[in-house]
Write an enzyme that holds these catalytic residues in place. Structure first.
Site, PDB file in Angstrom:
ATOM      1  CB  CYS A 178     -33.495   0.878 -26.083  1.00  0.00           C
ATOM      2  SG  CYS A 178     -33.725  -0.553 -25.312  1.00  0.00           S
ATOM      3  CB  CYS A 221     -34.820  -1.890 -27.520  1.00  0.00           C
ATOM      4  SG  CYS A 221     -35.807  -1.716 -26.058  1.00  0.00           S
TER       5      CYS A 221
END
Length: 149
Positions: A72, A69
């Site tokens: 993230c 991600c």
């Protein structure tokens, strides 16, 4: 003891009782002697997550993330910086949702990153998406209970 908090050791998961007035004094684990509030994030997993939620006297701030991600990865340094600045206000956990699917499912994580705040064994706040540092700090100041005295 109303003026003490339970702190879960990030190294051995032992539960320690620490006077609230001594949180800033670098308390050590009574079992393994590790620093309890080192100002670093703690890797949560399917085995230890419930122990933190059920036993921590400090609020928990949880970053649910995955290695693939992009947002993230961008948010990770912000989360770490705020964890270092707020070491005596909350415990900052990182939960890799890919490596810990049982806990991610129990938390009903539908998108990542998802930020959660737990206090006294229950979820009190949730936010999906990464935030810049100033906005993350502002969100936390609105969500976290007043510091223990």
């Amino acid at each position: 003891m109303a003026d003490s908090l339970q702190i879960v050791c990030p190294a051995c998961n032992a539960i320690n009782r620490v006077p609230a007035s001594r949180l800033g004094d670098g308390p050590l684990c009574g079992k393994c002697r590790a620093v309890l509030l080192a100002g670093t994030t703690v890797d949560a997993n399917d085995r230890n997550f419930r122990r933190y939620v059920d036993s921590s006297g400090l609020p928990l701030v949880v970053d649910c993330w995955a290695s693939w991600c992009g947002p993230c990865q961008q948010f990770a340094p912000v989360f770490s910086q705020v964890a270092a600045e707020m070491a005596t206000r909350a415990t900052f956990l990182k939960l890799d949702t890919e490596a810990n699917p049982d806990t991610a499912a129990q938390l009903q994580i539908r998108s990542i990153p998802t930020l959660l705040v737990f206090h006294r064994g229950r979820e009190i706040a949730r936010l999906s998406g990464a935030l810049p540092k100033a906005q993350f700090q502002q969100w936390l100041s609105q969500q976290l209970p007043a510091p223990a005295r």
